[in-house]
Design an enzyme around this catalytic site. Structure first.
Site, PDB file in Angstrom:
ATOM      1  N   ASP A  68      -6.428  -6.247   4.155  1.00  0.00           N
ATOM      2  CA  ASP A  68      -6.150  -5.000   4.699  1.00  0.00           C
ATOM      3  C   ASP A  68      -5.923  -4.398   6.331  1.00  0.00           C
ATOM      4  OD1 ASP A  68      -4.936  -2.982   4.118  1.00  0.00           O
ATOM      5  OD2 ASP A  68      -6.840  -1.547   3.229  1.00  0.00           O
ATOM      6  N   SER A 121       0.743  -1.506  -0.262  1.00  0.00           N
ATOM      7  CA  SER A 121      -0.267  -0.121  -0.277  1.00  0.00           C
ATOM      8  C   SER A 121       0.880   1.237  -0.018  1.00  0.00           C
ATOM      9  CB  SER A 121      -0.788  -0.167   1.379  1.00  0.00           C
ATOM     10  OG  SER A 121      -1.521   1.495   1.345  1.00  0.00           O
ATOM     11  N   HIS A 164      -1.052  -1.037  -4.120  1.00  0.00           N
ATOM     12  CA  HIS A 164      -2.734  -1.500  -3.380  1.00  0.00           C
ATOM     13  C   HIS A 164      -2.715   0.760  -3.204  1.00  0.00           C
ATOM     14  CE1 HIS A 164      -5.961  -2.518  -0.887  1.00  0.00           C
ATOM     15  NE2 HIS A 164      -5.593  -1.244   0.027  1.00  0.00           N
ATOM     16  N   MET A 212      -8.894   8.611  -0.187  1.00  0.00           N
ATOM     17  CA  MET A 212      -9.960   8.468   0.559  1.00  0.00           C
ATOM     18  C   MET A 212      -9.701   9.462   0.996  1.00  0.00           C
ATOM     19  SD  MET A 212      -7.541   6.893   3.956  1.00  0.00           S
ATOM     20  CE  MET A 212      -6.323   5.895   4.142  1.00  0.00           C
ATOM     21  N   HIS A 263      -8.731   1.064  -3.551  1.00  0.00           N
ATOM     22  CA  HIS A 263      -9.487   0.830  -2.042  1.00  0.00           C
ATOM     23  C   HIS A 263     -10.277   2.565  -1.922  1.00  0.00           C
ATOM     24  CE1 HIS A 263      -9.350  -0.241   2.150  1.00  0.00           C
ATOM     25  NE2 HIS A 263     -10.802  -0.322   1.406  1.00  0.00           N
ATOM     26  N   ASP A 284      -4.972   3.390  -1.487  1.00  0.00           N
ATOM     27  CA  ASP A 284      -5.756   3.831  -0.877  1.00  0.00           C
ATOM     28  C   ASP A 284      -6.716   5.254  -0.461  1.00  0.00           C
ATOM     29  OD1 ASP A 284      -6.165   1.370   0.838  1.00  0.00           O
ATOM     30  OD2 ASP A 284      -4.288   2.168   0.994  1.00  0.00           O
ATOM     31  N   MET A 291     -12.275   4.274  -0.485  1.00  0.00           N
ATOM     32  CA  MET A 291     -13.112   4.279   1.394  1.00  0.00           C
ATOM     33  C   MET A 291     -13.810   5.556   1.256  1.00  0.00           C
ATOM     34  SD  MET A 291      -9.892   3.216   3.175  1.00  0.00           S
ATOM     35  CE  MET A 291      -8.866   3.048   1.610  1.00  0.00           C
ATOM     36  N   MET A 307     -11.488  -6.078   5.984  1.00  0.00           N
ATOM     37  CA  MET A 307     -10.499  -5.019   6.308  1.00  0.00           C
ATOM     38  C   MET A 307     -10.160  -5.280   7.952  1.00  0.00           C
ATOM     39  SD  MET A 307      -9.849  -2.102   4.818  1.00  0.00           S
ATOM     40  CE  MET A 307      -8.623  -1.130   6.019  1.00  0.00           C
TER      41      MET A 307
HETATM   42  C1  DX5 Z   1      -5.952   1.819   5.800  1.00  0.00           C
HETATM   43  C2  DX5 Z   1      -5.592   0.915   4.206  1.00  0.00           C
HETATM   44  C3  DX5 Z   1      -4.699   0.062   4.736  1.00  0.00           C
HETATM   45  C4  DX5 Z   1      -3.443   0.733   4.962  1.00  0.00           C
HETATM   46  C5  DX5 Z   1      -2.658  -0.173   5.275  1.00  0.00           C
HETATM   47  O1  DX5 Z   1      -6.987   2.195   5.687  1.00  0.00           O
HETATM   48  O2  DX5 Z   1      -6.893   1.003   3.620  1.00  0.00           O
HETATM   49  O3  DX5 Z   1      -4.462  -0.015   2.493  1.00  0.00           O
HETATM   50  O4  DX5 Z   1      -1.839   1.250   3.864  1.00  0.00           O
HETATM   51  O5  DX5 Z   1      -1.224  -0.315   6.161  1.00  0.00           O
HETATM   52  P1  DX5 Z   1      -0.526  -1.314   7.073  1.00  0.00           P
HETATM   53  O6  DX5 Z   1      -0.154  -1.952   6.351  1.00  0.00           O
HETATM   54  O7  DX5 Z   1       0.789  -0.705   7.304  1.00  0.00           O
HETATM   55  O8  DX5 Z   1      -1.371  -1.479   8.375  1.00  0.00           O
HETATM   56 ZN    ZN Z   2      -6.383  -0.512   1.796  1.00  0.00          ZN
END
Ligand code: DX5
Ligand code: ZN
Length: 215
Positions: free
Chosen positions: A175, A7, A32, A36, A65, A34, A67, A137
């Site tokens: 994840d 990620s 990956h 947000m 992903h 993310d 969010m 998650m």
């Molecule tokens: C959290 C993200 C993850 C995050 C995971 O909301 O969806 O993808 O990057 O990070 P680690 O591996 O550090 O828990």
């Molecule tokens: Zn993620």
């Protein structure tokens, strides 16, 4: 064969191109990504512009992903930005998840749903045949570097059993809080894809870390 999806939330945002360019030789399978929006989760990251920018630095699949609220608004923009996989949260404001999955497929991407830690797997049972993957998650979404929630393991086992019993090929992605120890537990429980942010990007040797996450 287990897939590892680092990620880039944990990469150096000021050197993103370089970080992404190195992932293939470090042994990663997917990137990956993310997204947000500051509404669905209490944090803001990046969007299609960043996806398009990193597309030039790798030929690995980009696993987006979302969010965000109203995730369907972002299907076309991410397709145009070169995304390969798009996952949407069942807890988001999208009321028509099945239609959204079809729209992601129609745009030529792999499609999946994401379940927060508190969300039971029955929320995706009737969508499984339309999902290339389900992302469970293993932390509450919004931040990297959190601890793996152990209850996730029983969710993985239950989802694995459901997928296998129905002869489906839906992949299970995990994840949050993935490190060599929790990776082993996830693989034993039946996971197919492991996301790892801080474990990979904070490692002295990311290639060694990716190897040890595979078990
Ligand atoms: C959290 C993200 C993850 C995050 C995971 O909301 O969806 O993808 O990057 O990070 P680690 O591996 O550090 O828990
Ligand atoms: Zn993620």
């Amino acid at each position: 064969m287990i897939k590892i999806a680092p990620s880039i939330l944990s990469a150096d945002f000021a050197a993103m191109g370089k970080a992404v360019a190195m992932l293939k030789e470090q042994g990663a399978d997917w990137v990956h990504f993310d997204v947000m929006d500051g509404n669905f989760v209490p944090n803001i990251t990046f969007g299609p512009g960043m996806c398009k920018a990193i597309r030039a630095y790798t030929d690995l699949p980009i696993d987006v992903h979302l969010m965000v609220e109203h995730p369907s608004d972002w299907i076309e923009p991410f397709k145009n930005a070169g995304a390969d996989v798009l996952t949407i949260h069942v807890e988001s404001s999208e009321r028509h998840l099945h239609r959204a999955l079809q729209a992601i497929h129609a745009a030529g991407m792999k499609a999946g749903v994401v379940l927060n830690p508190a969300t039971p797997i029955c929320t995706c049972t009737h969508l499984l045949a339309d999902c290339d993957l389900v992302l469970l998650m293993s932390v509450n979404p919004g931040f990297g570097g959190q601890s793996f929630i152990p209850e996730t393991l029983s969710k993985i086992r239950a989802l694995r059993a459901e997928i296998d019993a129905r002869g489906l090929s839906t992949l299970i992605e995990i994840d949050g809080g993935v490190n060599p120890e929790t990776a082993k537990q996830c693989i034993e429980a039946g996971a197919d894809i492991l996301v790892a942010g801080s474990a990979v990007f904070k490692a002295n040797n990311p290639a060694d870390m990716i190897r040890s996450l595979r078990g």
